[in-house]
Design a protein around this motif. Sequence first.
Motif, PDB file in Angstrom:
ATOM      1  N   ILE A 140      20.196  75.005  75.713  1.00 13.19           N
ATOM      2  CA  ILE A 140      20.875  75.246  74.702  1.00 13.19           C
ATOM      3  C   ILE A 140      20.004  75.218  73.390  1.00 13.19           C
ATOM      4  CG2 ILE A 140      22.942  74.466  73.236  1.00 13.19           C
ATOM      5  CD1 ILE A 140      24.149  73.525  75.873  1.00 13.19           C
ATOM      6  N   GLY A 141      19.439  74.116  73.249  1.00 12.66           N
ATOM      7  CA  GLY A 141      18.664  74.114  71.739  1.00 12.66           C
ATOM      8  C   GLY A 141      17.582  75.135  71.730  1.00 12.66           C
ATOM      9  N   SER A 142      16.662  75.370  72.943  1.00 22.90           N
ATOM     10  CA  SER A 142      15.832  76.335  72.925  1.00 22.90           C
ATOM     11  C   SER A 142      16.219  77.778  72.808  1.00 22.90           C
ATOM     12  CB  SER A 142      14.886  76.371  74.402  1.00 22.90           C
ATOM     13  OG  SER A 142      14.461  75.137  74.560  1.00 22.90           O
ATOM     14  N   TYR A 143      17.326  78.104  73.292  1.00 21.67           N
ATOM     15  CA  TYR A 143      17.870  79.551  73.134  1.00 21.67           C
ATOM     16  C   TYR A 143      18.426  79.727  71.715  1.00 21.67           C
ATOM     17  CZ  TYR A 143      20.097  83.827  74.530  1.00 21.67           C
ATOM     18  OH  TYR A 143      20.537  85.272  74.586  1.00 21.67           O
TER      19      TYR A 143
ATOM     20  N   ILE B 106      27.292  66.548  76.184  1.00 22.05           N
ATOM     21  CA  ILE B 106      27.441  66.436  77.645  1.00 22.05           C
ATOM     22  C   ILE B 106      27.616  65.236  78.089  1.00 22.05           C
ATOM     23  CG2 ILE B 106      26.205  67.167  79.622  1.00 22.05           C
ATOM     24  CD1 ILE B 106      25.029  69.810  77.742  1.00 22.05           C
ATOM     25  N   LYS B 107      26.797  64.273  77.627  1.00 20.96           N
ATOM     26  CA  LYS B 107      26.767  62.898  78.203  1.00 20.96           C
ATOM     27  C   LYS B 107      28.003  62.222  78.143  1.00 20.96           C
ATOM     28  CE  LYS B 107      24.905  58.544  76.745  1.00 20.96           C
ATOM     29  NZ  LYS B 107      23.921  57.764  76.013  1.00 20.96           N
ATOM     30  N   GLU B 108      28.621  62.203  76.858  1.00 16.57           N
ATOM     31  CA  GLU B 108      30.173  61.654  76.557  1.00 16.57           C
ATOM     32  C   GLU B 108      31.275  62.359  77.624  1.00 16.57           C
ATOM     33  OE1 GLU B 108      31.039  59.102  74.712  1.00 16.57           O
ATOM     34  OE2 GLU B 108      28.828  58.767  74.345  1.00 16.57           O
ATOM     35  N   ASN B 109      31.268  63.670  77.519  1.00 17.81           N
ATOM     36  CA  ASN B 109      32.395  64.385  78.211  1.00 17.81           C
ATOM     37  C   ASN B 109      32.120  64.753  79.691  1.00 17.81           C
ATOM     38  OD1 ASN B 109      34.233  65.163  75.901  1.00 17.81           O
ATOM     39  ND2 ASN B 109      32.368  65.441  74.910  1.00 17.81           N
ATOM     40  N   TRP B 110      31.063  64.540  80.380  1.00 15.12           N
ATOM     41  CA  TRP B 110      30.514  64.905  81.450  1.00 15.12           C
ATOM     42  C   TRP B 110      29.900  63.665  82.283  1.00 15.12           C
ATOM     43  CZ3 TRP B 110      26.171  66.870  84.394  1.00 15.12           C
ATOM     44  CH2 TRP B 110      26.267  67.499  85.920  1.00 15.12           C
ATOM     45  N   VAL B 111      28.734  63.305  81.662  1.00 17.99           N
ATOM     46  CA  VAL B 111      28.052  62.300  82.680  1.00 17.99           C
ATOM     47  C   VAL B 111      28.742  60.986  83.041  1.00 17.99           C
ATOM     48  CG1 VAL B 111      25.758  61.015  82.590  1.00 17.99           C
ATOM     49  CG2 VAL B 111      25.681  63.380  81.806  1.00 17.99           C
TER      50      VAL B 111
ATOM     51  N   PRO C 287      27.511  54.762  89.585  1.00 18.10           N
ATOM     52  CA  PRO C 287      26.371  54.661  88.814  1.00 18.10           C
ATOM     53  C   PRO C 287      24.890  54.996  89.278  1.00 18.10           C
ATOM     54  CG  PRO C 287      27.350  52.403  88.649  1.00 18.10           C
ATOM     55  CD  PRO C 287      28.141  53.255  89.620  1.00 18.10           C
ATOM     56  N   SER C 288      24.881  55.030  90.679  1.00 20.02           N
ATOM     57  CA  SER C 288      23.477  55.085  91.139  1.00 20.02           C
ATOM     58  C   SER C 288      23.086  56.637  91.038  1.00 20.02           C
ATOM     59  CB  SER C 288      23.530  54.890  92.914  1.00 20.02           C
ATOM     60  OG  SER C 288      24.403  55.582  93.325  1.00 20.02           O
ATOM     61  N   LYS C 289      23.974  57.504  90.555  1.00 25.10           N
ATOM     62  CA  LYS C 289      23.538  58.976  90.822  1.00 25.10           C
ATOM     63  C   LYS C 289      23.450  59.303  88.986  1.00 25.10           C
ATOM     64  CE  LYS C 289      25.927  60.347  94.883  1.00 25.10           C
ATOM     65  NZ  LYS C 289      26.972  61.176  95.547  1.00 25.10           N
ATOM     66  N   ARG C 290      23.485  58.485  88.327  1.00 24.30           N
ATOM     67  CA  ARG C 290      23.530  58.637  86.873  1.00 24.30           C
ATOM     68  C   ARG C 290      22.122  59.225  86.354  1.00 24.30           C
ATOM     69  NH1 ARG C 290      24.915  55.861  81.901  1.00 24.30           N
ATOM     70  NH2 ARG C 290      24.003  57.643  80.358  1.00 24.30           N
ATOM     71  N   TRP C 291      21.172  59.116  87.141  1.00 22.61           N
ATOM     72  CA  TRP C 291      19.814  59.749  86.978  1.00 22.61           C
ATOM     73  C   TRP C 291      19.817  61.181  86.926  1.00 22.61           C
ATOM     74  CZ3 TRP C 291      17.099  62.802  90.249  1.00 22.61           C
ATOM     75  CH2 TRP C 291      17.440  62.692  91.406  1.00 22.61           C
ATOM     76  N   PHE C 292      20.491  61.634  87.971  1.00 23.40           N
ATOM     77  CA  PHE C 292      20.651  62.843  88.572  1.00 23.40           C
ATOM     78  C   PHE C 292      21.543  63.608  87.141  1.00 23.40           C
ATOM     79  CE2 PHE C 292      23.308  66.493  90.015  1.00 23.40           C
ATOM     80  CZ  PHE C 292      22.248  67.429  90.555  1.00 23.40           C
ATOM     81  N   PHE C 293      22.710  63.063  86.936  1.00 29.86           N
ATOM     82  CA  PHE C 293      23.533  63.723  85.944  1.00 29.86           C
ATOM     83  C   PHE C 293      22.787  63.530  84.492  1.00 29.86           C
ATOM     84  CE2 PHE C 293      26.780  62.744  89.203  1.00 29.86           C
ATOM     85  CZ  PHE C 293      27.226  63.976  89.178  1.00 29.86           C
ATOM     86  N   ASP C 294      21.951  62.566  84.170  1.00 28.83           N
ATOM     87  CA  ASP C 294      21.245  62.446  82.937  1.00 28.83           C
ATOM     88  C   ASP C 294      20.281  63.794  82.988  1.00 28.83           C
ATOM     89  OD1 ASP C 294      22.445  60.171  81.965  1.00 28.83           O
ATOM     90  OD2 ASP C 294      20.917  58.798  82.776  1.00 28.83           O
ATOM     91  N   MET C 295      19.721  64.002  84.077  1.00 25.11           N
ATOM     92  CA  MET C 295      18.763  65.261  84.154  1.00 25.11           C
ATOM     93  C   MET C 295      19.368  66.390  83.876  1.00 25.11           C
ATOM     94  SD  MET C 295      16.266  66.310  87.474  1.00 25.11           S
ATOM     95  CE  MET C 295      17.528  66.392  88.395  1.00 25.11           C
ATOM     96  N   VAL C 296      20.444  66.765  84.586  1.00 24.22           N
ATOM     97  CA  VAL C 296      21.364  67.890  84.509  1.00 24.22           C
ATOM     98  C   VAL C 296      21.714  68.160  83.028  1.00 24.22           C
ATOM     99  CG1 VAL C 296      23.064  69.262  85.218  1.00 24.22           C
ATOM    100  CG2 VAL C 296      21.977  67.888  86.785  1.00 24.22           C
ATOM    101  N   ALA C 297      22.201  67.027  82.221  1.00 31.05           N
ATOM    102  CA  ALA C 297      22.714  67.053  81.069  1.00 31.05           C
ATOM    103  C   ALA C 297      21.536  67.312  80.081  1.00 31.05           C
ATOM    104  CB  ALA C 297      23.447  65.677  80.652  1.00 31.05           C
ATOM    105  N   GLY C 298      20.313  66.764  80.282  1.00 32.72           N
ATOM    106  CA  GLY C 298      19.229  66.855  79.416  1.00 32.72           C
ATOM    107  C   GLY C 298      18.626  68.117  79.569  1.00 32.72           C
TER     108      GLY C 298
ATOM    109  N   PHE D  60      20.316  70.717  67.575  1.00 34.12           N
ATOM    110  CA  PHE D  60      20.877  71.279  68.683  1.00 34.12           C
ATOM    111  C   PHE D  60      20.844  70.456  70.070  1.00 34.12           C
ATOM    112  CE2 PHE D  60      20.500  75.465  66.199  1.00 34.12           C
ATOM    113  CZ  PHE D  60      21.935  75.189  65.760  1.00 34.12           C
ATOM    114  N   THR D  61      19.742  70.013  70.352  1.00 36.92           N
ATOM    115  CA  THR D  61      19.352  69.429  71.773  1.00 36.92           C
ATOM    116  C   THR D  61      20.066  68.168  71.711  1.00 36.92           C
ATOM    117  OG1 THR D  61      17.386  70.674  71.977  1.00 36.92           O
ATOM    118  CG2 THR D  61      17.636  68.655  73.356  1.00 36.92           C
ATOM    119  N   LEU D  62      19.753  67.365  70.876  1.00 33.45           N
ATOM    120  CA  LEU D  62      20.330  65.979  71.016  1.00 33.45           C
ATOM    121  C   LEU D  62      21.835  65.892  70.583  1.00 33.45           C
ATOM    122  CD1 LEU D  62      17.639  64.258  68.474  1.00 33.45           C
ATOM    123  CD2 LEU D  62      18.061  63.781  71.088  1.00 33.45           C
ATOM    124  N   LEU D  63      22.314  66.970  69.961  1.00 33.36           N
ATOM    125  CA  LEU D  63      23.959  66.752  69.846  1.00 33.36           C
ATOM    126  C   LEU D  63      24.508  67.488  71.094  1.00 33.36           C
ATOM    127  CD1 LEU D  63      24.362  68.043  65.986  1.00 33.36           C
ATOM    128  CD2 LEU D  63      24.925  65.621  66.941  1.00 33.36           C
ATOM    129  N   SER D  64      24.010  68.330  71.526  1.00 31.52           N
ATOM    130  CA  SER D  64      24.696  68.875  72.883  1.00 31.52           C
ATOM    131  C   SER D  64      24.231  67.989  74.101  1.00 31.52           C
ATOM    132  CB  SER D  64      23.457  70.102  73.335  1.00 31.52           C
ATOM    133  OG  SER D  64      23.467  71.110  72.434  1.00 31.52           O
TER     134      SER D  64
END
Length: 137
Positions: A61-64, A31-36, A44-55, A23-27
């Motif tokens: 999602i996976g935990s819940y 999210i990465k493909e459709n948002w990040v 691209p300098s803000k990529r780390w922030f978007f990776d963090m939010v997506a992760g 669930f976590t990896l697929l989510s």
Amino acid sequence: MRSFFPLGGVSIQMVRDIPYAIFTLLSYEFIKENWVLKRTEEDPSKRWFFDMVAGATAGGIGSYLTNPMDVIKTRLQTTGGSSKYGGSIVKCAAVVLEEGGPTAFLRGSVPRLMHKIPANGCFFVFYEFFRRALHVE
């Protein structure tokens, strides 16, 4: 050997962890493909922030979604599960449902989310950093 691998102990760990990873990896990939990637095309300098939010989101999602298995795992591993439930995942799930209804499977979800959301946010920042650093596609 049972003292190292109690009935229900290792099997329930896998029943929780394998779906959690799926669930976590697929989510995350969704999210990465459709948002990040769309948000960071121009800057691209803000990529780390978007990776963090997506992760973090993917970890939540996976935990819940796997919290019901976590409730069962915790009961089997901490409350004399071998004697009380005979090490049976199905019997433990039936007792949890009987004792607290469907919402009993969400017990402990808030502390679990408080741990998993930031942990996954950090994990995926470093995951993507090292993918880029090592030129892994």
